[in-house]
Design an enzyme around this catalytic site. Structure first.
Site, PDB file in Angstrom:
ATOM      1  N   LYS A 192      42.172 155.137  44.137  1.00 50.35           N
ATOM      2  CA  LYS A 192      41.330 154.618  45.228  1.00 50.35           C
ATOM      3  C   LYS A 192      42.183 154.206  46.434  1.00 50.35           C
ATOM      4  O   LYS A 192      41.905 154.586  47.568  1.00 50.35           O
ATOM      5  CB  LYS A 192      40.513 153.396  44.751  1.00 50.35           C
ATOM      6  CG  LYS A 192      39.659 153.663  43.518  1.00 50.35           C
ATOM      7  CD  LYS A 192      38.872 152.444  43.090  1.00 50.35           C
ATOM      8  CE  LYS A 192      39.697 151.270  42.617  1.00 50.35           C
ATOM      9  NZ  LYS A 192      40.460 151.474  41.376  1.00 50.35           N
ATOM     10  N   ARG A 195      53.916 146.250  40.719  1.00 48.39           N
ATOM     11  CA  ARG A 195      52.944 145.159  40.741  1.00 48.39           C
ATOM     12  C   ARG A 195      53.028 144.350  39.453  1.00 48.39           C
ATOM     13  O   ARG A 195      53.269 144.917  38.389  1.00 48.39           O
ATOM     14  CB  ARG A 195      51.522 145.749  40.905  1.00 48.39           C
ATOM     15  CG  ARG A 195      51.042 145.687  42.321  1.00 48.39           C
ATOM     16  CD  ARG A 195      49.764 146.400  42.565  1.00 48.39           C
ATOM     17  NE  ARG A 195      48.659 146.085  41.668  1.00 48.39           N
ATOM     18  CZ  ARG A 195      47.431 146.577  41.810  1.00 48.39           C
ATOM     19  NH1 ARG A 195      47.170 147.396  42.817  1.00 48.39           N
ATOM     20  NH2 ARG A 195      46.482 146.273  40.957  1.00 48.39           N
ATOM     21  N   ARG A 236      32.509 145.224  42.128  1.00 49.47           N
ATOM     22  CA  ARG A 236      33.056 145.481  40.800  1.00 49.47           C
ATOM     23  C   ARG A 236      32.175 144.930  39.695  1.00 49.47           C
ATOM     24  O   ARG A 236      32.506 145.069  38.526  1.00 49.47           O
ATOM     25  CB  ARG A 236      34.399 144.768  40.703  1.00 49.47           C
ATOM     26  CG  ARG A 236      35.572 145.685  40.525  1.00 49.47           C
ATOM     27  CD  ARG A 236      36.761 144.825  40.849  1.00 49.47           C
ATOM     28  NE  ARG A 236      37.935 145.225  40.185  1.00 49.47           N
ATOM     29  CZ  ARG A 236      38.986 145.729  40.829  1.00 49.47           C
ATOM     30  NH1 ARG A 236      38.959 145.918  42.117  1.00 49.47           N
ATOM     31  NH2 ARG A 236      40.058 146.031  40.172  1.00 49.47           N
ATOM     32  N   ARG A 241      42.889 145.598  31.985  1.00 49.37           N
ATOM     33  CA  ARG A 241      42.179 145.992  33.217  1.00 49.37           C
ATOM     34  C   ARG A 241      41.246 147.179  32.947  1.00 49.37           C
ATOM     35  O   ARG A 241      40.140 147.244  33.477  1.00 49.37           O
ATOM     36  CB  ARG A 241      43.193 146.332  34.316  1.00 49.37           C
ATOM     37  CG  ARG A 241      43.850 145.076  34.890  1.00 49.37           C
ATOM     38  CD  ARG A 241      45.136 145.378  35.615  1.00 49.37           C
ATOM     39  NE  ARG A 241      44.961 146.277  36.728  1.00 49.37           N
ATOM     40  CZ  ARG A 241      45.931 147.083  37.193  1.00 49.37           C
ATOM     41  NH1 ARG A 241      47.124 147.091  36.631  1.00 49.37           N
ATOM     42  NH2 ARG A 241      45.697 147.848  38.211  1.00 49.37           N
ATOM     43  N   ARG A 254      53.851 153.249  38.979  1.00 47.29           N
ATOM     44  CA  ARG A 254      53.502 152.968  40.389  1.00 47.29           C
ATOM     45  C   ARG A 254      54.526 152.051  41.058  1.00 47.29           C
ATOM     46  O   ARG A 254      54.996 151.089  40.486  1.00 47.29           O
ATOM     47  CB  ARG A 254      52.126 152.293  40.442  1.00 47.29           C
ATOM     48  CG  ARG A 254      51.793 151.756  41.820  1.00 47.29           C
ATOM     49  CD  ARG A 254      50.349 151.432  42.004  1.00 47.29           C
ATOM     50  NE  ARG A 254      49.837 150.442  41.086  1.00 47.29           N
ATOM     51  CZ  ARG A 254      48.556 150.106  41.000  1.00 47.29           C
ATOM     52  NH1 ARG A 254      47.668 150.714  41.765  1.00 47.29           N
ATOM     53  NH2 ARG A 254      48.150 149.203  40.144  1.00 47.29           N
TER      54      ARG A 254
HETATM   55  P1  AP5 Z   1      46.376 153.845  43.194  1.00 46.68           P
HETATM   56  O1  AP5 Z   1      45.908 154.544  44.407  1.00 46.68           O
HETATM   57  O2  AP5 Z   1      47.215 152.626  43.383  1.00 46.68           O
HETATM   58  O3  AP5 Z   1      45.127 153.546  42.232  1.00 46.68           O
HETATM   59  P2  AP5 Z   1      43.934 152.529  42.410  1.00 46.68           P
HETATM   60  O4  AP5 Z   1      42.703 153.189  41.944  1.00 46.68           O
HETATM   61  O5  AP5 Z   1      43.934 151.951  43.800  1.00 46.68           O
HETATM   62  O6  AP5 Z   1      44.382 151.463  41.318  1.00 46.68           O
HETATM   63  P3  AP5 Z   1      44.506 149.887  41.344  1.00 46.68           P
HETATM   64  O7  AP5 Z   1      45.347 149.511  40.162  1.00 46.68           O
HETATM   65  O8  AP5 Z   1      44.967 149.354  42.677  1.00 46.68           O
HETATM   66  O9  AP5 Z   1      43.055 149.480  41.092  1.00 46.68           O
HETATM   67  P4  AP5 Z   1      42.576 148.185  40.535  1.00 46.68           P
HETATM   68  O10 AP5 Z   1      41.153 148.373  40.787  1.00 46.68           O
HETATM   69  O11 AP5 Z   1      42.966 147.802  39.179  1.00 46.68           O
HETATM   70  O12 AP5 Z   1      43.406 147.070  41.385  1.00 46.68           O
HETATM   71  P5  AP5 Z   1      43.029 146.176  42.614  1.00 46.68           P
HETATM   72  O13 AP5 Z   1      44.212 146.043  43.463  1.00 46.68           O
HETATM   73  O14 AP5 Z   1      41.740 146.596  43.218  1.00 46.68           O
HETATM   74  O15 AP5 Z   1      47.170 154.920  42.306  1.00 46.68           O
HETATM   75  C1  AP5 Z   1      47.796 154.545  41.094  1.00 46.68           C
HETATM   76  C2  AP5 Z   1      49.083 155.371  40.897  1.00 46.68           C
HETATM   77  O16 AP5 Z   1      48.722 156.755  40.779  1.00 46.68           O
HETATM   78  C3  AP5 Z   1      50.054 155.287  42.097  1.00 46.68           C
HETATM   79  O17 AP5 Z   1      51.363 155.223  41.623  1.00 46.68           O
HETATM   80  C4  AP5 Z   1      49.810 156.596  42.881  1.00 46.68           C
HETATM   81  O18 AP5 Z   1      50.983 157.015  43.525  1.00 46.68           O
HETATM   82  C5  AP5 Z   1      49.376 157.557  41.778  1.00 46.68           C
HETATM   83  N1  AP5 Z   1      48.363 158.503  42.273  1.00 46.68           N
HETATM   84  C6  AP5 Z   1      47.271 158.199  43.034  1.00 46.68           C
HETATM   85  N2  AP5 Z   1      46.572 159.301  43.319  1.00 46.68           N
HETATM   86  C7  AP5 Z   1      47.223 160.336  42.725  1.00 46.68           C
HETATM   87  C8  AP5 Z   1      46.975 161.746  42.638  1.00 46.68           C
HETATM   88  N3  AP5 Z   1      45.911 162.306  43.242  1.00 46.68           N
HETATM   89  N4  AP5 Z   1      47.848 162.503  41.917  1.00 46.68           N
HETATM   90  C9  AP5 Z   1      48.908 161.946  41.300  1.00 46.68           C
HETATM   91  N5  AP5 Z   1      49.199 160.621  41.323  1.00 46.68           N
HETATM   92  C10 AP5 Z   1      48.358 159.830  42.031  1.00 46.68           C
HETATM   93  O19 AP5 Z   1      42.719 144.780  41.891  1.00 46.68           O
HETATM   94  C11 AP5 Z   1      43.746 144.001  41.303  1.00 46.68           C
HETATM   95  C12 AP5 Z   1      43.146 142.722  40.728  1.00 46.68           C
HETATM   96  O20 AP5 Z   1      42.525 141.945  41.781  1.00 46.68           O
HETATM   97  C13 AP5 Z   1      42.024 142.922  39.702  1.00 46.68           C
HETATM   98  O21 AP5 Z   1      42.523 143.129  38.399  1.00 46.68           O
HETATM   99  C14 AP5 Z   1      41.252 141.606  39.841  1.00 46.68           C
HETATM  100  O22 AP5 Z   1      41.913 140.550  39.183  1.00 46.68           O
HETATM  101  C15 AP5 Z   1      41.308 141.336  41.333  1.00 46.68           C
HETATM  102  N6  AP5 Z   1      40.177 141.922  42.083  1.00 46.68           N
HETATM  103  C16 AP5 Z   1      40.244 142.879  43.065  1.00 46.68           C
HETATM  104  N7  AP5 Z   1      39.031 143.161  43.538  1.00 46.68           N
HETATM  105  C17 AP5 Z   1      38.160 142.398  42.830  1.00 46.68           C
HETATM  106  C18 AP5 Z   1      36.748 142.276  42.841  1.00 46.68           C
HETATM  107  N8  AP5 Z   1      35.983 143.004  43.681  1.00 46.68           N
HETATM  108  N9  AP5 Z   1      36.189 141.391  41.972  1.00 46.68           N
HETATM  109  C19 AP5 Z   1      36.936 140.641  41.136  1.00 46.68           C
HETATM  110  N10 AP5 Z   1      38.275 140.724  41.070  1.00 46.68           N
HETATM  111  C20 AP5 Z   1      38.892 141.597  41.905  1.00 46.68           C
END
Ligand code: AP5
Length: 215
Positions: free
Chosen positions: A14, A162, A90, A173, A129
């Protein structure tokens, strides 16, 4: 305000595809609640202090806190470009609160893009990552490596892992996504908003497909 929601499990890409679309096209604005929360934690704000324990454990931050952050952002934003919501909503409660809030702003959801990726690929991605500590750009040790090891291609900043990309937290997660977020798929599908995309294809191809869907 034109809202596009990116839905998908941790590691589905994402953040990476949002960043790519914003950098290449300049037509989108990227709002990631995870990035907003990490900034609050780094600042040591009251919100950050409240959120950091949940984030470290891979649990969701309470809905009330999240919606306050998003609403505060919406109040200051007068945007005629589509906003990519990454990682929000979410939970069903967040989805309801978002819809209420958008209605008050005279806005709506244009599309919900679901990135589908197999669990084994998600684990490989999250384990490798690397994120720029200055601009937040995302890399992968083998899939999307930086030109110079440990250094951001875009700003020269230092890359780091991270804190929640540890194996036990990754598993939690993924479990939390299944329990609390997957229910949103049926909600948006029933409303005719959901578009499914293979998240395991190359980044350029994925971005191109998204552009076509949103055109
Ligand atoms: P990446 O693009 O980083 O993946 P992502 O889907 O953004 O994954 P996240 O881990 O950031 O999602 P998340 O939802 O757990 O975390 P968030 O920060 O929102 O890609 C991942 C890896 O794959 C990278 O190394 C990239 O290079 C590689 N990659 C990407 N695309 C590729 C492709 N096409 N081909 C090959 N490789 C590829 O949330 C973190 C924490 O914050 C949560 O756990 C929670 O505690 C809190 N939080 C955030 N939002 C909320 C909410 N709305 N409600 C409650 N808690 C929340």
């Amino acid at each position: 305000m034109n809202i596009v929601i990116l839905l998908g499990p941790p590691g589905s890409g994402k953040g990476t595809v949002s960043e790519h679309l914003c950098r290449k096209q300049h037509g989108y604005v990227h709002w990631a609640t995870g990035d907003m929360l990490r900034r609050e934690v780094a600042r040591g704000s009251a919100v950050g202090e409240e959120a950091k324990g949940y984030m470290k454990a891979g649990e969701l931050v309470p809905d009330g806190t999240i919606i306050r952050i998003v609403e505060a952002r919406m109040e200051t934003m007068d945007c005629d470009r589509p906003i990519l919501f990454d990682g929000f909503p979410r939970t069903l409660r967040q989805a309801e609160l978002l819809e209420d809030s958008l209605a008050r702003h005279g806005a709506g959801i244009a599309a919900v893009l679901l990135l589908e990726v197999q669990p084994a690929v998600l684990i490989q991605r999250l384990g490798g990552r690397w994120v720029c500590q200055d601009c937040g750009a995302v890399f992968h040790v083998t899939n999307i490596p930086p030109k110079v090891e440990g250094m951001c291609d875009h700003c020269g900043g230092k890359l780091q892992q991270r804190k929640d990309d540890k194996p036990t937290t990754i598993n939690n997660r993924l479990e939390v996504y299944t329990q609390k977020t997957e229910a949103l798929i049926a909600r948006y599908e029933a409303r005719g908003l959901l578009k499914r995309l293979r998240g395991d294809q190359g980044l350029e191809k994925l971005a191109e497909k998204i552009n076509i869907l949103l055109a």
